[in-house]
Design a protein around this motif. Structure first.
Motif, mmCIF file in Angstrom:
data_model
loop_
_atom_site.group_PDB
_atom_site.id
_atom_site.type_symbol
_atom_site.label_atom_id
_atom_site.label_comp_id
_atom_site.label_asym_id
_atom_site.label_seq_id
_atom_site.Cartn_x
_atom_site.Cartn_y
_atom_site.Cartn_z
ATOM 1 N N ASP A 48 41.095 -47.751 -44.460
ATOM 2 C CA ASP A 48 42.393 -47.191 -44.844
ATOM 3 C C ASP A 48 42.851 -47.766 -46.179
ATOM 4 O O ASP A 48 43.445 -47.065 -47.001
ATOM 5 N N CYS A 49 42.574 -49.051 -46.396
ATOM 6 C CA CYS A 49 42.899 -49.661 -47.691
ATOM 7 C C CYS A 49 42.045 -49.055 -48.796
ATOM 8 O O CYS A 49 42.541 -48.754 -49.893
ATOM 9 N N ASP A 50 40.762 -48.863 -48.522
ATOM 10 C CA ASP A 50 39.879 -48.240 -49.510
ATOM 11 C C ASP A 50 40.383 -46.859 -49.903
ATOM 12 O O ASP A 50 40.438 -46.506 -51.091
ATOM 13 N N MET A 51 40.747 -46.063 -48.903
ATOM 14 C CA MET A 51 41.139 -44.679 -49.180
ATOM 15 C C MET A 51 42.457 -44.609 -49.937
ATOM 16 O O MET A 51 42.649 -43.729 -50.780
ATOM 17 N N GLU A 52 43.353 -45.549 -49.674
ATOM 18 C CA GLU A 52 44.582 -45.611 -50.458
ATOM 19 C C GLU A 52 44.280 -46.021 -51.892
ATOM 20 O O GLU A 52 44.854 -45.463 -52.846
ATOM 21 N N ALA A 53 43.389 -46.980 -52.062
ATOM 22 C CA ALA A 53 43.032 -47.435 -53.411
ATOM 23 C C ALA A 53 42.352 -46.340 -54.212
ATOM 24 O O ALA A 53 42.609 -46.179 -55.418
ATOM 25 N N LEU A 54 41.479 -45.557 -53.574
ATOM 26 C CA LEU A 54 40.658 -44.574 -54.283
ATOM 27 C C LEU A 54 41.359 -43.246 -54.507
ATOM 28 O O LEU A 54 40.909 -42.453 -55.352
ATOM 29 N N GLU A 55 42.407 -42.966 -53.751
ATOM 30 C CA GLU A 55 43.108 -41.674 -53.847
ATOM 31 C C GLU A 55 42.108 -40.521 -53.752
ATOM 32 O O GLU A 55 42.001 -39.666 -54.634
ATOM 33 N N ILE A 56 41.376 -40.481 -52.643
ATOM 34 C CA ILE A 56 40.304 -39.500 -52.465
ATOM 35 C C ILE A 56 40.864 -38.090 -52.316
ATOM 36 O O ILE A 56 41.765 -37.848 -51.520
ATOM 37 N N SER A 385 47.017 -54.125 -55.510
ATOM 38 C CA SER A 385 46.066 -55.118 -55.009
ATOM 39 C C SER A 385 46.737 -56.069 -54.028
ATOM 40 O O SER A 385 46.175 -56.382 -52.964
ATOM 41 N N THR A 386 47.938 -56.530 -54.357
ATOM 42 C CA THR A 386 48.671 -57.427 -53.457
ATOM 43 C C THR A 386 49.014 -56.720 -52.150
ATOM 44 O O THR A 386 48.879 -57.292 -51.058
ATOM 45 N N LYS A 387 49.446 -55.471 -52.249
ATOM 46 C CA LYS A 387 49.809 -54.688 -51.067
ATOM 47 C C LYS A 387 48.604 -54.513 -50.144
ATOM 48 O O LYS A 387 48.691 -54.743 -48.926
#
Length: 407
Positions: A48-56, A385-387
């Protein structure tokens, strides 16, 4: 060159940073030997963190390291255009390809029996009848091959998530906890964060005072089971001013206390060594029934290769990728390896491309190591990144880091 020899050479290039006869060099070679087999039956980065970071979105082309394959499967719930997946472990490649083919040809119920329950006596027969005829020869031979007296696919009839280096490590940790009088049933039944905190205070915190726990935690080889090579162990210890014990204590506390256990499948992976047996517990996105149709539809858009990420990117066109998932692999790398990787990431990055990675320690490891002319083309995302560092439910890493390509 044989596949086994090629694998040894690839892993050696990734892990070996010291002379073979030095103490650290011998530990590095012990560690790389483990990666020739199955290490992670499941991945330990929060998708879930990855997908938020990547904005897929559906037009995005992604690149990811596989590990246990759970996260790249979860990305398919967002229907990306493509995912290029790599791993140096042939076992991880075989697992990723098995998951993809299973999503393509099985029903949701069959798929969940194989990877959700992962302990059904019928799973090997399901493989033989539905999957073996559809798999590429290398992957089929891997799962039909034998480990000790049984075929590898039989692990899915006996609790797959108890296997691999990580699975054996967790079994040892459970045994050590049992010796200390700890039973995790109470934690897994907790209804509130307050109950989880009380469990940690009364059951877990005292364990860190035991001489045996202190001794084991301070041995670099003892954490190989978590996939932590010597170079990464040193980064962990640096966060504890040279002592890894308080770092481990802090991260285990985060895993137990910061997220409701009813919503955190990483807690179930650690303390139950598998998902909830009745199928009602928390699950990674790719195992959630509501995402199965999207995962099935997008599975054919994934390529999986047993090569390094740098080598894979070198074969990709300029400005062709929109998102990169590096896991914690950079913690293993020398400066030369880091610069070679980021040169290829920068060459292949489309405008606005995003990179997400984890670090064993808290600080970002790129400044001062990757060439400044490369880093100047990327913008670090401190707030995001902190979030995401706080929200990563696996709790094993020091931090999550996100960069965006500025062109």
């Amino acid at each position: 060159m044989s596949v086994a020899k090629a694998t040894r050479e690839q892993l050696g290039a990734a892990v070996h940073q010291n002379k073979a006869l030095s103490r650290t060099g011998m530990l590095e070679r012990m560690f790389s030997s483990l990666f020739q087999g199955l290490v992670y039956a499941q991945i330990w980065e929060d998708p879930d963190c990855d997908m938020e970071a990547l904005e897929i979105t559906p037009e995005k082309n992604l690149v990811s390291i596989s590990s246990g394959g759970c996260n790249m499967m979860s990305y398919l719930s967002r229907s990306p255009a493509s995912i290029l997946v790599v791993d140096l472990s042939p076992a991880h490649v075989a697992l990723a390809r098995l998951k993809l083919k299973a999503a393509e040809v099985l029903t949701q119920e069959q798929f969940y029996d194989l990877f959700g329950h992962a302990d059904r006596a019928s799973n090997p027969a399901l493989f033989d009848s539905h999957l073996a005829p559809e798999l590429d020869e290398t992957t089929r031979n891997y799962w039909q091959g034998r480990r000790v007296l049984a075929r590898r696919i039989n692990m899915f009839a006996r609790g797959f998530y108890r296997y691999g280096v990580l699975g054996r490590f967790l079994t040892s940790a459970h045994w050590l906890a049992w010796l200390g009088g700890v039973k995790f049933d109470k934690l897994l039944a907790a209804r509130t964060l307050e109950e989880q905190q009380a469990f940690y205070d009364s059951e877990i915190a005292p364990q860190f005072k035991r001489p045996l726990v202190k001794f084991l935690a301070r041995r670099r080889a003892a954490l190989f089971g978590l996939g932590i090579p010597p170079a990464q162990y040193d980064k962990l210890a640096a966060d504890g001013e040279g002592d890894v014990l308080p770092v481990l204590q802090h991260r285990i506390r985060k895993l137990i206390c910061d997220f409701p256990v009813s919503e955190n499948y990483f807690a179930w992976a650690a303390f139950n060594r598998g998902y909830r047996s009745d199928g009602t517990g928390p699950l990674p996105p790719y195992l959630q029934a509501r995402h199965f149709d999207a995962v099935k539809a997008a599975a054919a858009n994934v390529e999986v290769h047993n090569i390094s990420l740098t080598e894979a990117l070198a074969a990709c066109p300029v400005a062709s990728k929109h998102g990169y998932v590096l896991l914690d692999a950079q913690d293993w790398m020398t400066d030369t390896q880091l610069n070679a990787l980021w040169a290829e990431i920068t060459r292949t990055a489309a405008d606005g491309a995003r990179v997400v990675f984890r670090t064993g320690g808290v600080p970002d490891i790129l400044p001062g190591r990757v060439r400044q002319d490369i880093l100047d083309r990327w913008e670090y995302q401190p707030d995001l990144s902190t979030k995401l560092s706080a929200e990563d439910r696996s709790a094993i890493y020091g931090a999550t880091h996100v960069y965006v390509f500025r062109g």
